[in-house]
Design a protein around this motif. Sequence first.
Motif, PDB file in Angstrom:
ATOM      1  N   UNK A 148      -8.742 -33.438  -6.548  1.00  0.00           N
ATOM      2  CA  UNK A 148      -8.914 -32.564  -5.380  1.00  0.00           C
ATOM      3  C   UNK A 148      -9.449 -31.183  -5.775  1.00  0.00           C
TER       4      UNK A 148
ATOM      5  N   UNK B  42     -11.834 -30.703  -8.068  1.00  0.00           N
ATOM      6  CA  UNK B  42     -13.206 -30.779  -8.582  1.00  0.00           C
ATOM      7  C   UNK B  42     -14.190 -30.028  -7.676  1.00  0.00           C
ATOM      8  N   UNK B  43     -15.230 -29.416  -8.273  1.00  0.00           N
ATOM      9  CA  UNK B  43     -16.315 -28.897  -7.434  1.00  0.00           C
ATOM     10  C   UNK B  43     -17.191 -30.072  -6.979  1.00  0.00           C
ATOM     11  N   UNK B  44     -18.216 -29.818  -6.203  1.00  0.00           N
ATOM     12  CA  UNK B  44     -19.154 -30.889  -5.840  1.00  0.00           C
ATOM     13  C   UNK B  44     -18.979 -31.348  -4.400  1.00  0.00           C
ATOM     14  N   UNK B  45     -17.747 -31.330  -3.906  1.00  0.00           N
ATOM     15  CA  UNK B  45     -17.495 -31.561  -2.480  1.00  0.00           C
ATOM     16  C   UNK B  45     -16.521 -30.484  -2.025  1.00  0.00           C
TER      17      UNK B  45
ATOM     18  N   UNK C 184     -13.341 -29.726   3.271  1.00  0.00           N
ATOM     19  CA  UNK C 184     -13.597 -30.409   4.559  1.00  0.00           C
ATOM     20  C   UNK C 184     -14.133 -31.809   4.289  1.00  0.00           C
ATOM     21  N   UNK C 185     -15.108 -31.892   3.373  1.00  0.00           N
ATOM     22  CA  UNK C 185     -15.720 -33.190   3.079  1.00  0.00           C
ATOM     23  C   UNK C 185     -14.713 -34.103   2.392  1.00  0.00           C
ATOM     24  N   UNK C 186     -13.901 -33.543   1.486  1.00  0.00           N
ATOM     25  CA  UNK C 186     -12.865 -34.369   0.846  1.00  0.00           C
ATOM     26  C   UNK C 186     -11.892 -34.905   1.888  1.00  0.00           C
TER      27      UNK C 186
END
Lengths: 125, 134
Positions: free
Chosen positions: B47, B49-52, B55-57
């Motif tokens: 949870x 991590x960068x990249x998303x 909201x998208x997670x």
Amino acid sequence: MGDLERGRAKYDEVYGEGAADRLLAALDGWGSDIGRYGVEFNFGEIYSRPGLDLRQRQIASIAALVTLGGVEPQLTGHIKAGLNVGLSPTEIVETIIHCVQYAGFPRTINAINVAKKVFQERGVT
Amino acid sequence: MDQWAAGDATRRAVLGDEHVDRAKQRTTSFTADFQDFITRYAWGEIWTRPGLDRRTRSCVTLALLTALGHHNELGMHVRAALGNGLTPDEIKEVLLQTGVYAGVPAANSAFAIAQEVLAAEGAIEAGGADGRAG
């Protein structure tokens, strides 16, 4: 009621010109009704709704497919679709990695291998 | 920040202090290793991590929990999705979108749970007797 023409247009928007007709032609005979349902309802209705854009819809679809497991042909299609509608490879990979804590390693590893293959075919690094 | 501290911070940001404090209170010697593991792994690594964005997670999490049929976790993550900035309309669309892949029964259960949680949070109007759809 589903909308076949709107579905055809939305499917082509995601997969390219003429893609809906190719799908419907491939799913002929006993498969024709299921092919029509996919275009008419999935794309004519659900994908055509406002509220989420096509990028967000592909993210949700990829998450569901990774989690279901055993649907690698469809996951391949939706990873291609994700790239088509503007998802970055990182966003696709992160969506798959996010699933590992919930769906476990086996399905997630299978999904990462599907993504690697699609990226390789598309020349994505 | 170490992995546990990062995980605890992310977990609190997503699920709320009340939830995390309650989970800690309920931790026993039997469940302690699991609590430690999910704090470091699920929250401290994935949870965080960068990249998303979150909201998208949340979109990803709602879709996959619907597909898996993990209803307790789904309710918790519908509440978390509101906190992460998803609107009730966006949550509805994620469940509709998931329904065509995971099947209508999976979406039907998810809608009943989301209806209940969103109404309890005052984000939508309350439903009928138990808020269940057909």
